[in-house]
Design an enzyme around this catalytic site. Structure first.
Site, PDB file in Angstrom:
ATOM      1  N   HIS A  27       0.242  84.285  48.819  1.00 29.96           N
ATOM      2  CA  HIS A  27       0.998  83.395  47.921  1.00 29.96           C
ATOM      3  C   HIS A  27       2.462  83.321  48.318  1.00 29.96           C
ATOM      4  O   HIS A  27       3.143  82.351  48.018  1.00 29.96           O
ATOM      5  CB  HIS A  27       0.800  83.819  46.471  1.00 29.96           C
ATOM      6  CG  HIS A  27      -0.555  83.436  45.976  1.00 29.96           C
ATOM      7  ND1 HIS A  27      -1.604  84.310  45.935  1.00 29.96           N
ATOM      8  CD2 HIS A  27      -1.055  82.232  45.609  1.00 29.96           C
ATOM      9  CE1 HIS A  27      -2.681  83.677  45.510  1.00 29.96           C
ATOM     10  NE2 HIS A  27      -2.382  82.414  45.312  1.00 29.96           N
ATOM     11  N   GLU A  64     -14.278  79.470  44.066  1.00 29.29           N
ATOM     12  CA  GLU A  64     -13.540  80.219  45.090  1.00 29.29           C
ATOM     13  C   GLU A  64     -14.083  81.624  45.308  1.00 29.29           C
ATOM     14  O   GLU A  64     -13.465  82.415  46.005  1.00 29.29           O
ATOM     15  CB  GLU A  64     -12.045  80.235  44.767  1.00 29.29           C
ATOM     16  CG  GLU A  64     -11.683  80.693  43.369  1.00 29.29           C
ATOM     17  CD  GLU A  64     -10.191  80.630  43.090  1.00 29.29           C
ATOM     18  OE1 GLU A  64      -9.390  80.458  44.024  1.00 29.29           O
ATOM     19  OE2 GLU A  64      -9.817  80.773  41.914  1.00 29.29           O
ATOM     20  N   ASP A 102      -9.325  81.648  48.673  1.00 30.01           N
ATOM     21  CA  ASP A 102     -10.065  82.809  48.177  1.00 30.01           C
ATOM     22  C   ASP A 102     -11.509  82.805  48.654  1.00 30.01           C
ATOM     23  O   ASP A 102     -12.081  83.866  48.904  1.00 30.01           O
ATOM     24  CB  ASP A 102     -10.013  82.854  46.642  1.00 30.01           C
ATOM     25  CG  ASP A 102      -8.713  83.455  46.172  1.00 30.01           C
ATOM     26  OD1 ASP A 102      -8.339  84.507  46.712  1.00 30.01           O
ATOM     27  OD2 ASP A 102      -8.063  82.870  45.294  1.00 30.01           O
ATOM     28  N   CYS A 150      -8.765  72.288  47.184  1.00 28.14           N
ATOM     29  CA  CYS A 150      -7.317  72.465  47.041  1.00 28.14           C
ATOM     30  C   CYS A 150      -6.813  73.701  47.790  1.00 28.14           C
ATOM     31  O   CYS A 150      -5.680  74.125  47.594  1.00 28.14           O
ATOM     32  CB  CYS A 150      -6.917  72.510  45.575  1.00 28.14           C
ATOM     33  SG  CYS A 150      -7.625  73.908  44.700  1.00 28.14           S
TER      34      CYS A 150
HETATM   35  C1  PEP Z   1      -7.524  79.002  46.675  1.00 29.04           C
HETATM   36  O1  PEP Z   1      -7.904  80.165  46.471  1.00 29.04           O
HETATM   37  O2  PEP Z   1      -7.926  78.299  47.631  1.00 29.04           O
HETATM   38  C2  PEP Z   1      -6.544  78.375  45.782  1.00 29.04           C
HETATM   39  C3  PEP Z   1      -6.215  77.116  45.896  1.00 29.04           C
HETATM   40  O3  PEP Z   1      -5.951  79.183  44.854  1.00 29.04           O
HETATM   41  P1  PEP Z   1      -4.778  80.221  45.203  1.00 29.04           P
HETATM   42  O4  PEP Z   1      -4.338  79.981  46.617  1.00 29.04           O
HETATM   43  O5  PEP Z   1      -3.684  79.998  44.219  1.00 29.04           O
HETATM   44  O6  PEP Z   1      -5.455  81.540  45.016  1.00 29.04           O
HETATM   45 MG    MG Z   2      -7.480  81.118  44.574  1.00 32.20          MG
END
Ligand code: PEP
Ligand code: MG
Length: 587
Positions: free
Chosen positions: A192, A434, A458, A505
């Site tokens: 992140h 995910e 994820d 996403c």
């Molecule tokens: C993902 O896991 O692909 C996602 C979009 O969520 P994050 O990256 O915030 O865990």
């Molecule tokens: Mg995620």
């Protein structure tokens, strides 16, 4: 000149001076001299950290006394006493004043001296206190370094941050005008922290391993976020070469911006919905500027990471309303808070989890913190009265979790009804897919959720058992692994069969080669970082769905992630050579 290889996580090239940030784990605290007129403020900063540490310890003592008994909890009274003991902590302020050094350095040095003194005593009672002293030093250092905003605000001119590691909240807390780029020793491709760097438009390279060991504060550095390279103390030729590359990049980016206003329609006329991922409400405008037609993922947990208090219902409502207004009737998918793992909870936890990515994360955290969750749900519903909002729950692993979350949402809706507060009664409620359990059971979930959004960040991590934040296994983090592709295929099929929308996403949705694969697997909505939208639109406009389907069919028949990656690269390079222009080949 020294060249280091790392993982490119946010594109762009910057040449500037490096600012090595102190390491909160106490491994390396460089001696940083401060301006004479800042000395009082520095002593004050230390006092604030000391008081905050004492207050936190009082809380810990209270909880420990309740749970483990007063006798066991006594250890924390010793810690509180030590932090109030002038003989122990007095030398810290004295050192800041006498030597004009930063509080972090003084804390580390004074505690190191005490630890050595205690360790050398023959008396066992003293020697056992060594760990306690180290604990106290860490606690003070955590308070001093927790807010990177403070650290970066002290830069006298904009610089390039080099740190051993950065949490997403530290990165989000940077004073933006003072930071040009960032590089870290640790970190993985979809951590992140990397996502925040992209959101802030900061070129970033993570996983550089020995960077903070080799870098000298204040020396010249080049961060090449396109290729994942760091050059320390570059020679004149290298600086020239990189300057030329920066110019070339700028004209390429400008030419791409021209595609922003064109429709995202494939060469055979199929419309593709390109949406933006945002972490901060201000980004909603950027998504539209870059040619996105809405927001497919709003990571609302960043509200918790940037503020100094837990957001109230009004705080939530205000930022959602702001996004809705900015989007002017275009869709907004708001994901409920996804705290835990590398975000927020561990930095604050008195007893950090052993394995936070498999722990109390995301929807699990929300379901165990219901008042907090309900506050967000009410705000979300209130905001839904003003524009097309969808709600999405993260990290759903079981049907029970989805039902529980939905039940709480219904409760919140009933509360609002009783009070006569308007909200969208038909608000779509979807889920992130995910984790492999949700992917495998997609058909069952598709009968309950109104839409799916595939989170490859994820999904790759949990399918391949590769920590997304760990540079040591970054080469194993392969979204092109056939197991991941097969799961995505099955999710898309289930969504189609049950007639619910499905999007992606995760970061892979913004990678041209992967986007082509996703289109071939049946996806028609992709959500990605705003800055990546123009390049992806160029790809979409250059391919036909038939070509994408053929590519996906072949890719899914291959056995290894490297074969798939090479095949996709070859195909996309042939179909859309422009997708590779402006970037160097060895990316
Ligand atoms: C993902 O896991 O692909 C996602 C979009 O969520 P994050 O990256 O915030 O865990
Ligand atoms: Mg995620």
């Amino acid at each position: 000149m020294k060249i280091l290889k790392g993982i490119p996580v946010s594109p762009g090239i910057v040449i500037g001076r490096v600012r090595v940030l102190d390491d909160a784990k106490g491994r390396r605290i460089p001696k940083r001299v401060i301006e004479p007129d800042q000395i009082d403020a520095e002593v004050e900063r230390f006092e604030t950290a000391r008081n905050a540490s004492i207050a936190a310890l009082m809380e810990v003592h209270k909880t420990a006394a309740e749970e483990m008994g007063e006798e066991t909890a006594k250890i924390f009274l010793f810690h509180i006493g030590a932090l109030s003991d002038k003989a122990l902590v007095g030398p810290i302020s004295e050192m800041i004043r006498a030597e004009g050094v930063a509080a972090e350095f003084a804390v580390a040095k004074v505690f190191r001296d005490w630890t050595e003194r205690f360790a050398s005593r023959t008396d066992a009672a003293f020697r056992t206190k060594v760990n306690d002293l180290q604990d106290l030093a860490d606690r003070l250092l955590n308070h001093l370094m927790g807010g990177m905003g403070q650290a970066t605000a002290r830069f006298t001119e904009p610089g390039i941050v080099a740190a051993r590691d950065l949490t997403p909240s530290q990165t989000a807390g940077f004073e933006r005008s003072k930071v040009l780029a960032m590089a870290t020793d640790l970190g993985g491709p979809t951590s992140h922290t990397a996502i925040v760097a992209r959101a802030l438009g900061l070129p970033a390279v993570v996983g550089c391993r020995r960077l903070t060991f080799l870098a000298n504060d204040g020396e010249m550095i080049i961060v090449d976020g396109d290729r994942g390279r760091i050059v320390l103390d570059p020679d004149d030729d290298t600086i020239e070469e990189y300057r030329a590359r920066i110019t070339q990049r700028e004209s390429f980016t400008l030419s791409l911006r021209e595609t922003a206003d064109l429709p995202a329609v494939t060469a055979d006329g199929v419309e593709i919905e390109l949406l933006g991922n945002i972490e901060f409400p201000e980004e909603a405008e950027a998504v539209l500027e870059m040619g996105g037609v809405g927001v497919g993922l709003y990571r609302t947990e960043f509200l918790y990471l940037t503020g100094d208090h837990e957001p109230t219902e009004e705080d939530h409502y205000r930022v959602y309303k702001r996004c809705i207004d900015a989007l002017g009737g275009r869709p907004l998918t708001i994901r409920t808070v996804d705290l835990g793992a590398d975000k927020y909870t561990q930095q604050r936890a008195e007893f950090p989890e052993r394995n936070p990515f498999l722990g109390l994360r995301s929807i699990r955290y929300c379901l165990q913190n219901m008042p907090m969750f309900k506050t967000q749900l009410r705000a979300l519903l209130r905001a839904s009265a003003h524009g097309p909002v969808k709600i999405m729950f993260p990290l759903i692993t079981t049907l029970h979790e989805f039902r529980q979350a939905r039940h709480l949402l219904n409760d919140a809706a009933e509360d609002l009804d009783e009070l006569g507060i308007p909200h969208d009664r038909k608000i779509p409620v979807g889920m992130m897919v995910e984790v492999p359990s949700a992917a495998v059971m997609a058909d069952a979930f598709a009968q309950e959720a109104d839409f799916f959004s595939i989170g490859t960040n994820d999904l790759v991590q949990y399918t391949l058992a590769v920590d997304r934040t760990n540079e040591q296994v970054a080469s194993l983090y392969m979204p092109t692994h056939p197991a991941v592709i097969k799961l995505i295929r099955d999710i898309a099929r289930a969504a189609k069969r049950r007639e619910i929308p499905v999007s992606c996403c995760g970061e892979s949705a913004g990678e041209p080669i992967y986007a082509v694969l996703l289109l071939g697997l049946g996806l028609r909505t992709l959500s990605l970082t705003a800055s990546g939208i123009p390049a992806l639109k160029q790809v979409v406009r250059a391919v036909t769905i038939k070509q994408c389907e053929q590519i996906a069919k072949k890719a899914i028949s291959l056995d290894s992630e490297t074969e798939v990656a090479a095949y996709l690269r070859d195909q996309v390079r042939t179909l859309v050579p422009e997708a590779f222009r402006g970037y160097t080949d060895d990316r």
